[in-house]
Motif scaffolding. Structure first.
Motif, mmCIF file in Angstrom:
data_model
loop_
_atom_site.group_PDB
_atom_site.id
_atom_site.type_symbol
_atom_site.label_atom_id
_atom_site.label_comp_id
_atom_site.label_asym_id
_atom_site.label_seq_id
_atom_site.Cartn_x
_atom_site.Cartn_y
_atom_site.Cartn_z
ATOM 1 N N GLY A 45 32.044 75.123 22.911
ATOM 2 C CA GLY A 45 31.941 74.279 24.095
ATOM 3 C C GLY A 45 31.127 73.059 23.736
ATOM 4 O O GLY A 45 31.008 72.708 22.568
ATOM 5 N N GLY A 46 30.556 72.435 24.678
ATOM 6 C CA GLY A 46 29.742 71.268 24.382
ATOM 7 C C GLY A 46 30.285 70.022 25.050
ATOM 8 O O GLY A 46 31.196 70.065 25.875
ATOM 9 N N ARG A 47 29.705 68.900 24.638
ATOM 10 C CA ARG A 47 30.031 67.634 25.286
ATOM 11 C C ARG A 47 31.474 67.200 25.070
ATOM 12 O O ARG A 47 32.017 66.434 25.864
ATOM 13 C CB ARG A 47 29.065 66.564 24.799
ATOM 14 C CG ARG A 47 27.639 66.807 25.251
ATOM 15 C CD ARG A 47 26.723 65.650 24.889
ATOM 16 N NE ARG A 47 26.823 65.243 23.511
ATOM 17 C CZ ARG A 47 26.028 65.662 22.527
ATOM 18 N NH1 ARG A 47 25.062 66.496 22.777
ATOM 19 N NH2 ARG A 47 26.185 65.228 21.298
ATOM 20 N N ALA A 48 32.131 67.672 24.013
ATOM 21 C CA ALA A 48 33.520 67.281 23.758
ATOM 22 C C ALA A 48 34.447 67.754 24.868
ATOM 23 O O ALA A 48 35.532 67.199 25.050
ATOM 24 C CB ALA A 48 33.984 67.842 22.418
ATOM 25 N N VAL A 58 27.436 69.140 30.752
ATOM 26 C CA VAL A 58 27.090 70.307 29.945
ATOM 27 C C VAL A 58 25.608 70.285 29.595
ATOM 28 O O VAL A 58 24.913 71.306 29.674
ATOM 29 C CB VAL A 58 27.970 70.385 28.677
ATOM 30 C CG1 VAL A 58 27.553 71.530 27.785
ATOM 31 C CG2 VAL A 58 29.433 70.516 29.056
ATOM 32 N N THR A 59 25.098 69.129 29.243
ATOM 33 C CA THR A 59 23.672 68.991 28.921
ATOM 34 C C THR A 59 22.815 69.298 30.141
ATOM 35 O O THR A 59 21.836 70.046 30.049
ATOM 36 C CB THR A 59 23.368 67.570 28.402
ATOM 37 O OG1 THR A 59 24.188 67.325 27.255
ATOM 38 C CG2 THR A 59 21.909 67.410 28.051
ATOM 39 N N THR A 94 25.535 70.324 21.603
ATOM 40 C CA THR A 94 26.071 69.299 20.715
ATOM 41 C C THR A 94 27.461 68.961 21.238
ATOM 42 O O THR A 94 27.882 69.475 22.276
ATOM 43 C CB THR A 94 26.164 69.797 19.254
ATOM 44 O OG1 THR A 94 27.154 70.822 19.174
ATOM 45 C CG2 THR A 94 24.824 70.304 18.758
ATOM 46 N N SER A 95 28.184 68.153 20.503
ATOM 47 C CA SER A 95 29.535 67.824 20.961
ATOM 48 C C SER A 95 30.460 69.025 20.878
ATOM 49 O O SER A 95 31.445 69.098 21.597
ATOM 50 C CB SER A 95 30.100 66.656 20.153
ATOM 51 O OG SER A 95 30.171 66.999 18.792
ATOM 52 N N GLU A 96 30.144 70.001 20.018
ATOM 53 C CA GLU A 96 31.063 71.117 19.791
ATOM 54 C C GLU A 96 30.570 72.469 20.279
ATOM 55 O O GLU A 96 31.348 73.405 20.387
ATOM 56 C CB GLU A 96 31.359 71.229 18.301
ATOM 57 C CG GLU A 96 31.998 69.985 17.740
ATOM 58 C CD GLU A 96 32.018 69.977 16.226
ATOM 59 O OE1 GLU A 96 31.276 70.763 15.608
ATOM 60 O OE2 GLU A 96 32.779 69.187 15.675
#
Length: 171
Positions: A45-48, A58-59, A94-96
Protein backbone atom coordinates in the motif's frame (compact mmCIF):
# COMPACT_ATOMS: atom_id res chain seq x y z
CA UNK A 1 5.23 -22.06 11.90
CA UNK A 2 4.36 -24.35 9.05
CA UNK A 3 6.61 -27.40 8.76
CA UNK A 4 9.05 -27.07 5.89
CA UNK A 5 8.23 -23.39 5.40
CA UNK A 6 11.48 -22.07 6.83
CA UNK A 7 14.81 -21.45 5.12
CA UNK A 8 18.04 -19.69 6.06
CA UNK A 9 20.39 -18.03 3.60
CA UNK A 10 23.85 -18.96 4.87
CA UNK A 11 25.53 -16.01 3.13
CA UNK A 12 23.39 -13.34 4.84
CA UNK A 13 22.10 -15.19 7.91
CA UNK A 14 18.53 -14.19 7.02
CA UNK A 15 15.83 -16.71 7.93
CA UNK A 16 12.47 -16.65 6.18
CA UNK A 17 9.46 -18.39 7.72
CA UNK A 18 5.73 -18.66 7.09
CA UNK A 19 3.40 -18.77 10.08
CA UNK A 20 0.27 -20.94 10.18
CA UNK A 21 -1.89 -17.85 9.49
CA UNK A 22 0.07 -17.10 6.30
CA UNK A 23 2.10 -14.22 7.71
CA UNK A 24 5.65 -14.17 6.42
CA UNK A 25 8.47 -13.57 8.90
CA UNK A 26 12.00 -12.48 8.00
CA UNK A 27 14.47 -12.80 10.86
CA UNK A 28 18.17 -12.01 11.27
CA UNK A 29 20.30 -12.15 14.36
CA UNK A 30 22.74 -9.25 14.59
CA UNK A 31 25.51 -8.50 17.05
CA UNK A 32 25.35 -4.81 16.12
CA UNK A 33 23.15 -3.82 19.07
CA UNK A 34 23.39 -6.61 21.61
CA UNK A 35 20.27 -6.97 23.73
CA UNK A 36 18.08 -5.02 21.31
CA UNK A 37 15.30 -6.18 19.00
CA UNK A 38 13.33 -4.55 16.22
CA UNK A 39 9.97 -5.77 15.00
CA UNK A 40 8.74 -4.27 11.75
CA UNK A 41 5.40 -5.16 10.20
CA UNK A 42 5.07 -4.15 6.57
CA UNK A 43 2.00 -4.11 4.34
CA UNK A 44 1.58 -3.33 0.67
CA UNK A 45 0.00 0.00 0.00
CA UNK A 46 1.21 3.51 0.47
CA UNK A 47 0.99 6.83 -1.27
CA UNK A 48 1.04 5.28 -4.76
CA UNK A 49 -2.55 4.12 -4.14
CA UNK A 50 -3.81 7.62 -3.40
CA UNK A 51 -5.80 9.61 -5.91
CA UNK A 52 -5.05 13.23 -6.66
CA UNK A 53 -8.07 14.32 -4.61
CA UNK A 54 -7.00 12.15 -1.67
CA UNK A 55 -3.29 13.04 -1.65
CA UNK A 56 -1.87 12.56 1.83
CA UNK A 57 -4.72 10.33 3.03
CA UNK A 58 -2.52 7.30 3.73
CA UNK A 59 0.02 9.35 5.68
CA UNK A 60 -2.70 11.07 7.67
CA UNK A 61 -4.37 7.72 8.32
CA UNK A 62 -1.15 6.16 9.66
CA UNK A 63 -0.50 9.14 11.93
CA UNK A 64 -4.11 9.08 13.16
CA UNK A 65 -3.78 5.35 13.82
CA UNK A 66 -0.65 5.85 15.92
CA UNK A 67 -2.05 8.91 17.65
CA UNK A 68 -5.48 7.47 18.39
CA UNK A 69 -4.67 4.69 20.83
CA UNK A 70 -5.61 1.04 20.46
CA UNK A 71 -7.68 -1.65 22.12
CA UNK A 72 -9.80 0.82 24.03
CA UNK A 73 -6.70 2.51 25.50
CA UNK A 74 -6.00 6.15 24.78
CA UNK A 75 -2.85 7.26 22.97
CA UNK A 76 -1.58 8.60 26.31
CA UNK A 77 -1.97 5.20 28.02
CA UNK A 78 -0.27 3.44 25.08
CA UNK A 79 2.56 5.97 25.20
CA UNK A 80 3.07 5.55 28.97
CA UNK A 81 3.02 1.74 28.63
CA UNK A 82 5.61 1.90 25.84
CA UNK A 83 7.79 4.30 27.86
CA UNK A 84 7.52 2.15 31.01
CA UNK A 85 8.72 -0.92 29.09
CA UNK A 86 11.30 0.95 26.93
CA UNK A 87 9.48 0.24 23.67
CA UNK A 88 9.77 2.75 20.85
CA UNK A 89 6.71 2.42 18.62
CA UNK A 90 6.63 4.17 15.25
CA UNK A 91 5.05 3.86 11.85
CA UNK A 92 5.31 5.35 8.44
CA UNK A 93 4.32 5.35 4.81
CA UNK A 94 6.35 5.27 1.61
CA UNK A 95 5.03 5.32 -1.92
CA UNK A 96 4.82 1.51 -1.94
CA UNK A 97 4.21 0.33 1.63
CA UNK A 98 3.08 1.07 5.16
CA UNK A 99 4.95 -0.09 8.23
CA UNK A 100 4.65 -0.35 12.00
CA UNK A 101 7.87 -0.76 13.97
CA UNK A 102 8.66 -1.51 17.61
CA UNK A 103 12.24 -1.25 18.92
CA UNK A 104 12.92 -2.67 22.36
CA UNK A 105 15.30 -4.33 24.78
CA UNK A 106 15.15 -8.10 24.90
CA UNK A 107 15.64 -8.03 28.67
CA UNK A 108 13.01 -7.32 31.35
CA UNK A 109 10.10 -8.46 29.15
CA UNK A 110 10.77 -5.71 26.60
CA UNK A 111 10.32 -8.03 23.63
CA UNK A 112 7.07 -9.45 25.04
CA UNK A 113 5.70 -5.93 25.62
CA UNK A 114 6.72 -4.87 22.09
CA UNK A 115 4.89 -7.89 20.67
CA UNK A 116 1.87 -7.04 22.86
CA UNK A 117 1.75 -3.51 21.44
CA UNK A 118 2.13 -4.59 17.82
CA UNK A 119 -0.63 -7.21 18.29
CA UNK A 120 -2.86 -4.59 19.90
CA UNK A 121 -2.44 -2.24 16.93
CA UNK A 122 -3.05 -5.06 14.45
CA UNK A 123 -6.16 -6.46 16.10
CA UNK A 124 -7.76 -3.65 18.12
CA UNK A 125 -6.86 -0.37 16.50
CA UNK A 126 -8.52 2.99 16.24
CA UNK A 127 -8.97 4.40 19.64
CA UNK A 128 -11.63 4.40 22.30
CA UNK A 129 -14.07 2.68 21.99
CA UNK A 130 -12.33 -0.02 19.95
CA UNK A 131 -13.14 -0.03 16.24
CA UNK A 132 -13.84 3.70 16.01
CA UNK A 133 -11.47 6.33 14.73
CA UNK A 134 -10.31 8.84 17.29
CA UNK A 135 -11.56 12.01 15.60
CA UNK A 136 -9.17 14.16 17.63
CA UNK A 137 -6.23 12.08 16.37
CA UNK A 138 -7.53 12.45 12.81
CA UNK A 139 -7.80 16.22 13.17
CA UNK A 140 -4.29 16.47 14.67
CA UNK A 141 -2.83 14.31 11.89
CA UNK A 142 -4.56 16.40 9.20
CA UNK A 143 -3.31 19.62 10.78
CA UNK A 144 0.27 18.30 11.08
CA UNK A 145 0.23 17.10 7.45
CA UNK A 146 -1.11 20.46 6.24
CA UNK A 147 1.52 22.39 8.24
CA UNK A 148 4.29 20.16 6.83
CA UNK A 149 2.96 20.60 3.29
CA UNK A 150 2.81 24.38 3.66
CA UNK A 151 6.37 24.41 5.05
CA UNK A 152 7.59 22.43 2.02
CA UNK A 153 6.20 25.10 -0.31
CA UNK A 154 8.43 27.66 1.47
CA UNK A 155 11.58 25.51 1.67
CA UNK A 156 14.25 27.25 -0.45
CA UNK A 157 16.13 24.03 -1.21
CA UNK A 158 12.97 22.33 -2.48
CA UNK A 159 11.96 25.40 -4.48
CA UNK A 160 15.40 25.61 -6.10
CA UNK A 161 15.44 21.89 -6.90
CA UNK A 162 11.95 22.08 -8.35
CA UNK A 163 12.86 25.08 -10.51
CA UNK A 164 16.06 23.42 -11.76
CA UNK A 165 14.11 20.27 -12.63
CA UNK A 166 11.60 22.35 -14.60
CA UNK A 167 14.43 24.06 -16.51
CA UNK A 168 16.10 20.76 -17.37
CA UNK A 169 12.88 18.92 -18.25
CA UNK A 170 10.09 21.38 -19.12
CA UNK A 171 7.50 18.59 -19.61
Amino acid sequence: FLPGMSSTDKATGVTRMVMSNGMRVVWKHSKYEAGQASIQLTARGGRAFETEKKAGAVTVGMQALLGGGAGGYSAEVISKFAELHAVDLSGGVTSERMWLRADCSVSAQGLARALDLTRLFLTHTMGTPPGEWDLGACARAQRDYRVGFEAMKKDLDLLATSRLTQLISPD
